[in-house]
Motif scaffolding. Structure first.
Motif, mmCIF file in Angstrom:
data_model
loop_
_atom_site.group_PDB
_atom_site.id
_atom_site.type_symbol
_atom_site.label_atom_id
_atom_site.label_comp_id
_atom_site.label_asym_id
_atom_site.label_seq_id
_atom_site.Cartn_x
_atom_site.Cartn_y
_atom_site.Cartn_z
ATOM 1 N N ASP A 1 0.824 -1.209 0.000
ATOM 2 C CA ASP A 1 0.000 0.000 0.000
ATOM 3 C C ASP A 1 0.855 1.254 0.000
ATOM 4 O O ASP A 1 1.964 1.265 0.561
ATOM 5 N N CYS A 2 0.314 2.305 -0.617
ATOM 6 C CA CYS A 2 0.989 3.601 -0.609
ATOM 7 C C CYS A 2 -0.076 4.683 -0.391
ATOM 8 O O CYS A 2 -0.958 4.880 -1.243
ATOM 9 N N HIS A 3 -0.014 5.338 0.756
ATOM 10 C CA HIS A 3 -0.913 6.448 1.107
ATOM 11 C C HIS A 3 -2.381 6.022 1.127
ATOM 12 O O HIS A 3 -3.263 6.816 0.804
ATOM 13 N N ARG A 4 -2.657 4.795 1.500
ATOM 14 C CA ARG A 4 -4.040 4.333 1.574
ATOM 15 C C ARG A 4 -4.572 4.509 2.993
ATOM 16 O O ARG A 4 -3.882 4.221 3.984
ATOM 17 N N LEU A 5 -5.813 4.955 3.096
ATOM 18 C CA LEU A 5 -6.405 5.210 4.401
ATOM 19 C C LEU A 5 -6.492 3.936 5.230
ATOM 20 O O LEU A 5 -6.335 3.959 6.445
ATOM 21 N N ARG A 6 -6.748 2.795 4.558
ATOM 22 C CA ARG A 6 -6.922 1.539 5.287
ATOM 23 C C ARG A 6 -5.654 1.115 6.008
ATOM 24 O O ARG A 6 -5.700 0.302 6.934
ATOM 25 N N SER A 7 -4.501 1.604 5.561
ATOM 26 C CA SER A 7 -3.218 1.247 6.189
ATOM 27 C C SER A 7 -2.487 2.485 6.698
ATOM 28 O O SER A 7 -1.278 2.620 6.560
ATOM 29 N N ARG A 8 -3.280 3.410 7.261
ATOM 30 C CA ARG A 8 -2.751 4.581 7.953
ATOM 31 C C ARG A 8 -2.024 5.571 7.058
ATOM 32 O O ARG A 8 -1.276 6.413 7.540
ATOM 33 N N GLY A 9 -2.146 5.434 5.768
ATOM 34 C CA GLY A 9 -1.533 6.393 4.863
ATOM 35 C C GLY A 9 -0.039 6.238 4.676
ATOM 36 O O GLY A 9 0.621 7.115 4.107
#
Length: 776
Positions: A574-582
């Motif tokens: 992930d990159c900057h995804r809300l689901r993984s704290r950004g």
């Protein structure tokens, strides 16, 4: 130390010492089921068992000086004459420990436990907080720490735990009384048996539970480095012998304490912890000198020196004829009492012969120099008349004269005749024994109870002993977690057969990120690259969301790092995804690994991206990062792609490396395999150029997609003779082999591995797969 907020970036290290447990007794305890938790972790592959070499003297203050400060033979024994001050030191006494630690701070390097916590050690070693260490038991320190209100509140809060400790103490008290009855039956001294009962309860139960409780609190507080020393086995072994049932009984309680600490570290909400378990030395089964000869060592030494140039000189020796080991000394210190001494008055080194012999190794200090021939005569008499098994006399040329019942020898030349040809560390122990004879605080003569052809002696009344050069007392054990083992085998090749204190120190410093400058690490890495096989890995990291629901990129990085890989193919990043704290997970992991990386997104929506990444410690050029198949919303299929780089190791042969993540549908996986092998991708690579293809193929080994790939490449899991292929999904219960590494014919597959440690099982829903390759 305040309670933590959030999550720590760096891992924590917990080092647990089981005092006095030799490797052979550890293996015996495993066989008898007395260490069930440690045995389970070894069977699962979390721990690797190795030998720990104590050095000489084989005693805790010397070994801990080496581990904590990097100084070999910090002291010449547990008891010795400190020549500069003229005082006789006993290392469980606060004043002695403080004086020696002050010297270590000047001579040694940064303390290993700096900013951490330590329990029941000889030295504080830079800790921000310590308890039950020798210096903590000074009367002034005990008074300073008394806070009735604080202890009342703590007593109420932790009442259930205190009741548990009380119950265990009562149980141990009952067992101790039974042990005392056994001692009466075996004609041990009645008074010493009764005195040992409360000492045993305090040292073996209450101290163990207090250490366990403190470390559990430290884990909650996120302390970066912790060292705890469990004394119970060592104290029992001194009294009953290293293989006695009562000594091994204490290991069950120590195993339970380690279990609780391990689980707490594994589930810490703030910091990921790794645990190392070791012993500082072992113990020899010994015959007490007094029991064998019917008199104390003091009187025998006085008789030897009653003639010749030392005639008329008083012999000073601290005698504890009925005291076994140092259990009572520790007990008195823990209770805040003054140390006992049978010897009268203060030693006078300028006019008295000083004898220090707490254990099977002793020193004789003479008030004035003697000629070489006179010293040799006394050494011969100590062997002949006093029955001392081994006497050592340092020579001006740096060698040591050794006297035993079989003759006179020279060290290091006649090591086998003095120490035994079967000694597991013959060369090292000889070198250390010679160095010990020239220690600034060593005696003019050294006496030892070690006899490789007979049963060893100990100078106090004890049935188990350590301090000397014996094969059991110098051979402890070390349990190394898998990810740490890989580093120290690669960087410290000499530790293939044993680890000593300075090696354990290096391992700890490296894990804590305190092992030298960046330039030194780069130079070390280049050296490693020239000597070791190429190590490649594939790992689906599940957006760094563990099975515990926590998003921890740094935890994933540590799972990767324990392999010490060169190139890693990572999927589901992930990159900057809300689901993984950004988080920019690829960048965070690259920073943690200190590697160069490339990221390719399979999904983009505003700032949020999701895809695959490749990390490398070698320079590389990105040839292509693109889709293999486009997304198909009608069939709910994601876009799938690959990253293709050309890796150019310094001084090595270049090769191609591809990271890919195939889809979930059977037909689309076949299309993706054909595309990867086609003209836009690997179909253009010349036949003489090496290729590695790694990734999550979502396909079993018999699938049509992988059959396509095997027409050109080899599956590393099928290329190692005798290797049974290992599944990677799911991490909690691996059943499916869907993560793969394929190589061209240019590579030899040296080995395949994966961790099954608690951290790896929880960090992602996949386990990583690692292969060691040699490029022909």
């Amino acid at each position: 130390m305040k309670l933590p907020v959030g999550e720590a970036e760096h891992p924590g290290l917990i080092i647990l010492q089981i005092d006095g447990l030799s490797r052979s007794q550890f293996e015996y305890a495993i066989e008898k089921g007395n260490l069930p938790f440690l045995s389970k972790l070894m069977r699962r592959g979390h721990f690797t068992l190795e030998s720990f070499y104590s050095g000489v003297p084989s005693t805790t203050p010397a070994v801990q000086g080496e581990i904590f400060y990097g100084v070999r033979a910090a002291v010449p024994g547990f008891q010795f004459l400190h020549r500069e001050s003229g005082k006789v030191m006993r290392m469980y006494e606060a004043e002695s420990a403080a004086a020696i630690e002050a010297e270590l701070r000047e001579r040694g390097e940064q303390p290993l436990l700096e900013g951490g916590c330590g329990y029941s050690n000889i030295y504080r070693a830079g800790t921000a907080f310590s308890r039950y260490c020798s210096q903590d038991l000074a009367s002034t320190e005990l008074v300073r720490r008394v806070n009735p209100l604080k202890w009342l509140v703590l007593g109420l809060v932790y009442l259930p735990k205190l009741l548990r400790m009380a119950g265990l103490a009562l149980l141990e008290f009952a067992i101790a009384l039974a042990d005392a009855v056994k001692g009466f039956y075996e004609r041990e001294n009645v008074l010493s048996e009764l005195i040992f009962v409360p000492a045993r309860v305090v040292v073996c139960i209450l101290l163990r539970e207090a250490i366990r409780f403190r470390i559990l609190l430290d884990i909650e507080r996120g302390v970066p480095v912790i060292h705890g020393n469990f004394l119970g086995y060592d104290e029992q072994s001194h009294r009953r012998g290293p293989r006695s049932a009562f000594a091994h009984w204490t290991l069950k309680g120590i195993d339970r304490a380690i279990r609780d600490i391990f689980r707490a570290g594994d589930h810490s909400a703030y910091r990921d912890y790794e645990v190392i378990v070791h012993s500082d030395h072992g113990q020899e089964h010994t015959i007490p000198y007094e029991r064998k000869y019917g008199r104390e060592l003091h009187s025998a030494v006085a008789e030897v020196f009653s003639t010749g140039p030392m005639a008329g000189t008083e012999v000073w020796m601290r005698r504890r004829s009925e005291l076994l080991g140092d259990t009572m000394g520790r007990f008195r210190n823990l209770m805040g009492m003054q140390s006992d001494s049978v010897a009268s008055g203060t030693p006078q080194p300028e006019s008295q012969i000083i004898v220090t012999a707490m254990g099977p190794l002793g020193h004789i200090y003479l008030p004035r120099p003697l000629a070489s021939e006179e010293l040799e005569n006394y050494a011969l008499e100590l062997v002949k008349s006093a029955g001392v098994p081994l006497v050592l006399l340092p020579q001006e040329d740096g060698t040591v004269r050794a006297f035993n019942g079989r003759g006179q020898w020279s060290l290091p030349t006649h090591a086998a005749e003095v120490l035994g040809a079967s000694h597991p560390f013959l060369a090292e122990v000889t070198q250390d024994l010679v160095a010990l004879c020239f220690h600034p605080n060593a005696g003019n003569l050294l006496i030892s109870g070690w006899d490789p052809e007979g049963e060893p002696l100990s100078f106090p009344m004890e049935n188990g002993a350590h301090c000397g050069p014996g094969s059991e007392e110098t051979r402890g054990f070390l349990l190394v977690p898998d990810r740490i083992r890989r580093w120290h085998h690669a960087r410290l090749p000499a530790t293939g057969t044993r680890v000593r204190g300075e090696d354990l120190r290096k391992i700890g410093l490296h894990f804590l990120g305190r092992d030298g400058t960046r330039e030194e690490r780069v130079a070390e890495r280049l050296q490693r690259d020239r000597e070791l096989p190429l190590r490649v890995m594939t790992y689906n990291i599940h957006s760094c969301v563990g099975l515990d629901g926590k998003v921890r990129p740094e935890r994933v990085a540590r799972v990767i790092n324990h392999f010490d890989p060169d190139i890693i193919a990572v999927q589901e990043v992930d990159c900057h995804r809300l689901r993984s704290r950004g988080y920019d997970q690829a960048q965070l992991i690259a920073d943690h690994l200190r590697m160069t990386h490339v990221f390719h997104a399979m999904f983009e929506e505003q700032r949020e991206r999701y895809g695959i990444a490749l990390f490398s410690r070698h320079p590389f050029t990105t040839i292509r990062a693109d889709y293999l198949t486009e997304a198909d919303p009608r069939l709910f299929r994601e876009a799938r792609g690959a990253i293709w780089v050309k890796v150019e190791p310094e001084g090595g042969k270049p090769f191609h490396f591809v990271n890919t993540h195939f889809g979930l549908g059977r037909a689309e996986r076949v299309r993706q395999a054909d595309e990867l092998l086609g003209e836009r991708w690997l179909g253009t690579v010349p036949a003489d150029e090496p290729v590695v293809v790694a990734g999550d193929f979502n396909s079993g080994p018999r699938s049509r997609a992988l059959q396509r790939l095997r027409q050109r490449f080899r599956d590393v899991q099928l290329a190692v003779p005798g290797h049974v292929p290992i599944p990677t999904f799911s991490s909690a219960c691996p059943l499916l082999r869907i993560d793969h590494v394929f190589v061209s014919e240019h590579f030899t597959v040296e080995g395949v591995d994966q961790p099954f440690s608690p951290v790896a099982r929880i960090a992602s829903d996949h386990l990583p797969l690692c292969a060691e390759l040699t490029l022909r």
